[in-house]
Design a protein around this motif. Structure first.
Motif, PDB file in Angstrom:
ATOM      1  N   ILE A   1      42.508  92.124  54.967  1.00 49.22           N
ATOM      2  CA  ILE A   1      43.578  92.923  54.366  1.00 49.22           C
ATOM      3  C   ILE A   1      43.886  94.175  55.200  1.00 49.22           C
ATOM      4  N   PHE A   2      42.875  94.699  55.904  1.00 49.84           N
ATOM      5  CA  PHE A   2      43.130  95.855  56.771  1.00 49.84           C
ATOM      6  C   PHE A   2      44.042  95.450  57.931  1.00 49.84           C
ATOM      7  N   ILE A   3      43.703  94.340  58.588  1.00 49.09           N
ATOM      8  CA  ILE A   3      44.508  93.894  59.725  1.00 49.09           C
ATOM      9  C   ILE A   3      45.876  93.408  59.246  1.00 49.09           C
ATOM     10  N   TRP A   4      45.902  92.637  58.147  1.00 49.83           N
ATOM     11  CA  TRP A   4      47.155  92.093  57.645  1.00 49.83           C
ATOM     12  C   TRP A   4      48.126  93.208  57.264  1.00 49.83           C
ATOM     13  N   SER A   5      47.636  94.245  56.606  1.00 54.92           N
ATOM     14  CA  SER A   5      48.510  95.362  56.233  1.00 54.92           C
ATOM     15  C   SER A   5      49.113  96.021  57.469  1.00 54.92           C
ATOM     16  N   THR A   6      48.328  96.074  58.542  1.00 58.45           N
ATOM     17  CA  THR A   6      48.773  96.737  59.771  1.00 58.45           C
ATOM     18  C   THR A   6      49.794  95.911  60.539  1.00 58.45           C
ATOM     19  N   VAL A   7      49.512  94.616  60.710  1.00 57.28           N
ATOM     20  CA  VAL A   7      50.355  93.801  61.594  1.00 57.28           C
ATOM     21  C   VAL A   7      51.436  93.031  60.846  1.00 57.28           C
ATOM     22  N   CYS A   8      51.321  92.900  59.520  1.00 53.45           N
ATOM     23  CA  CYS A   8      52.301  92.122  58.757  1.00 53.45           C
ATOM     24  C   CYS A   8      53.101  92.991  57.796  1.00 53.45           C
ATOM     25  N   TYR A   9      52.419  93.667  56.865  1.00 55.23           N
ATOM     26  CA  TYR A   9      53.148  94.418  55.844  1.00 55.23           C
ATOM     27  C   TYR A   9      53.930  95.593  56.442  1.00 55.23           C
ATOM     28  N   ASP A  10      53.267  96.417  57.238  1.00 58.27           N
ATOM     29  CA  ASP A  10      53.917  97.629  57.749  1.00 58.27           C
ATOM     30  C   ASP A  10      55.155  97.318  58.588  1.00 58.27           C
ATOM     31  N   PRO A  11      55.101  96.356  59.521  1.00 60.04           N
ATOM     32  CA  PRO A  11      56.328  96.032  60.268  1.00 60.04           C
ATOM     33  C   PRO A  11      57.443  95.496  59.373  1.00 60.04           C
ATOM     34  N   MET A  12      57.096  94.634  58.404  1.00 65.44           N
ATOM     35  CA  MET A  12      58.127  94.077  57.537  1.00 65.44           C
ATOM     36  C   MET A  12      58.776  95.164  56.680  1.00 65.44           C
ATOM     37  N   ALA A  13      57.972  96.090  56.176  1.00 67.73           N
ATOM     38  CA  ALA A  13      58.528  97.209  55.413  1.00 67.73           C
ATOM     39  C   ALA A  13      59.468  98.032  56.284  1.00 67.73           C
ATOM     40  N   HIS A  14      59.097  98.197  57.547  1.00 65.61           N
ATOM     41  CA  HIS A  14      59.961  98.938  58.464  1.00 65.61           C
ATOM     42  C   HIS A  14      61.271  98.196  58.713  1.00 65.61           C
ATOM     43  N   TRP A  15      61.192  96.884  58.895  1.00 68.37           N
ATOM     44  CA  TRP A  15      62.396  96.097  59.187  1.00 68.37           C
ATOM     45  C   TRP A  15      63.389  96.119  58.029  1.00 68.37           C
ATOM     46  N   VAL A  16      62.872  96.094  56.794  1.00 66.79           N
ATOM     47  CA  VAL A  16      63.745  95.968  55.625  1.00 66.79           C
ATOM     48  C   VAL A  16      64.154  97.320  55.053  1.00 66.79           C
ATOM     49  N   TRP A  17      63.233  98.293  55.051  1.00 64.52           N
ATOM     50  CA  TRP A  17      63.490  99.560  54.382  1.00 64.52           C
ATOM     51  C   TRP A  17      63.561 100.766  55.318  1.00 64.52           C
TER      52      TRP A  17
END
Length: 342
Positions: free
Chosen positions: A82-98
């Motif tokens: 979850i630490f790595i996933w939040s960094t490489v998946c969630y954070d970029p996607m949040a940036h792309w959309v919001w």
């Protein structure tokens, strides 16, 4: 784990001064910007408040993933994941959309409160993780779906109430837009509950656990659209999404994966359904700031913008999840032994 990551650099990756339309930066790492008011994200309150609010989205997304794999993954690999996933998946996607200059936002993809960023990401990641982990040793797709109905009801009620904060709060102000999102959220939840119970009644068996899935399906479906559509469309979106989820759960016995708490089917498929219908029913006059007319209002291109967001979220989540879990599995093993699972 996720909130510590969010404070250290996650918020900066998602919303900090960007280095490109695809990436944030370390400029706001450790939240060293003080009591700043940001004209884009928090014009009427401190940016730290916005950071805390968005942090709740970051926290709940990997928590949803856990529902797909609960009971059969080792805890240390899950913590690393979850630490790595939040960094490489969630954070970029949040940036792309919001994010201010996120490429999906500039393309025109609409996601008011997390249909792609939260629900599709978590649903697809939960599906991929459950496939990699394999089924529980005693998995029975025809088994009883719930073994503690009071907790099921309590959880449903907490989600229903909490969704007010996610959806109405995403208006970022105590405004008419927040009121619209609030009404749409509760109308969709209620419509989802009614739809599920009616379908079960037609089939001859109404269950409490099933009735608790209905409002969640409605809530997931309306999440990306709640600040872009009129309340009548919110009810229709909930009805359609609930029918889709209900049908998929009936087919679950034929599926070759073990999604323990139906995360992929409810959140993943529900998020896809809601994001798609946002492209059909959205209206610019409903949200003059960030809204757009959808296909039903003379602008079919919006549907393609939504599909772009959906496909991006699906592909990115699948790649990130597999790219993290497969090496972890080879290095340290991620699956519980059968004796420990029991």
């Amino acid at each position: 784990i996720v909130f510590v990551q969010w404070v250290l650099f996650g918020f900066s990756f998602a919303f900090g001064p960007p280095v490109s339309p695809g990436f944030g930066s370390f400029d706001w790492a450790v939240l060293r910007f003080g009591e700043l008011y940001n004209p884009n994200y928090s014009p009427t309150y401190p940016l730290l408040t916005y950071c805390a609010y968005q942090g709740t989205f970051a926290v709940i997304t990997p928590a949803l993933i856990s529902g797909a794999i609960v009971g059969r993954m080792k805890i240390i690999p899950y913590m690393i994941f979850i630490f790595i996933w939040s960094t490489v998946c969630y954070d970029p996607m949040a940036h792309w959309v919001w994010g201010d200059n996120g490429w999906l936002k500039h393309l025109g993809t609409l996601d008011f409160a997390g249909g792609t960023v939260v629900h599709i990401l978590s649903g697809v990641s939960g599906l991929v993780a459950s496939i990699i982990l394999g089924k529980r040793h005693d998995y029975d797709p025809r088994g009883t779906p719930a073994h503690n109905l009071p907790f099921t009801i309590l959880g449903t009620c907490l989600l229903w109430v909490g969704w007010t904060g996610f959806n109405a709060g995403s208006a970022n102000a105590a405004s008419g837009l927040a009121s619209l999102a609030l009404i749409n959220t509760h109308a969709a939840a209620a419509a989802g509950l009614i739809t599920w119970v009616v379908i079960d009644a037609i089939r001859g068996h109404i269950s409490i656990s099933g009735a608790c899935i209905g409002p969640i399906a409605g809530l997931v479906g309306i999440t990306p659209a709640c600040g872009f559509v009129q309340p009548g469309w919110a009810i229709l979106i909930a009805i359609i999404t609930t029918c889709i989820v209900h049908s998929l759960l009936l087919l679950k016995r034929f599926m070759r994966f073990d999604d323990t708490l139906d995360v992929a089917l409810i959140h993943g498929c529900g998020g896809i359904s809601g994001a798609f219908m946002t492209g059909l029913f959205s209206q610019k006059w409903v949200n003059e700031i960030s809204g757009a007319d959808g296909a039903f209002y003379g602008r079919p291109v919006q549907l393609w913008y939504q599909i772009a967001g959906i496909l991006t979220a699906i592909g990115f989540a699948a790649a990130c999840t597999a790219g993290i879990l497969l090496p972890l599995h080879l290095i340290m093993g991620i699956r519980l032994a059968k004796e420990d699972e029991v």
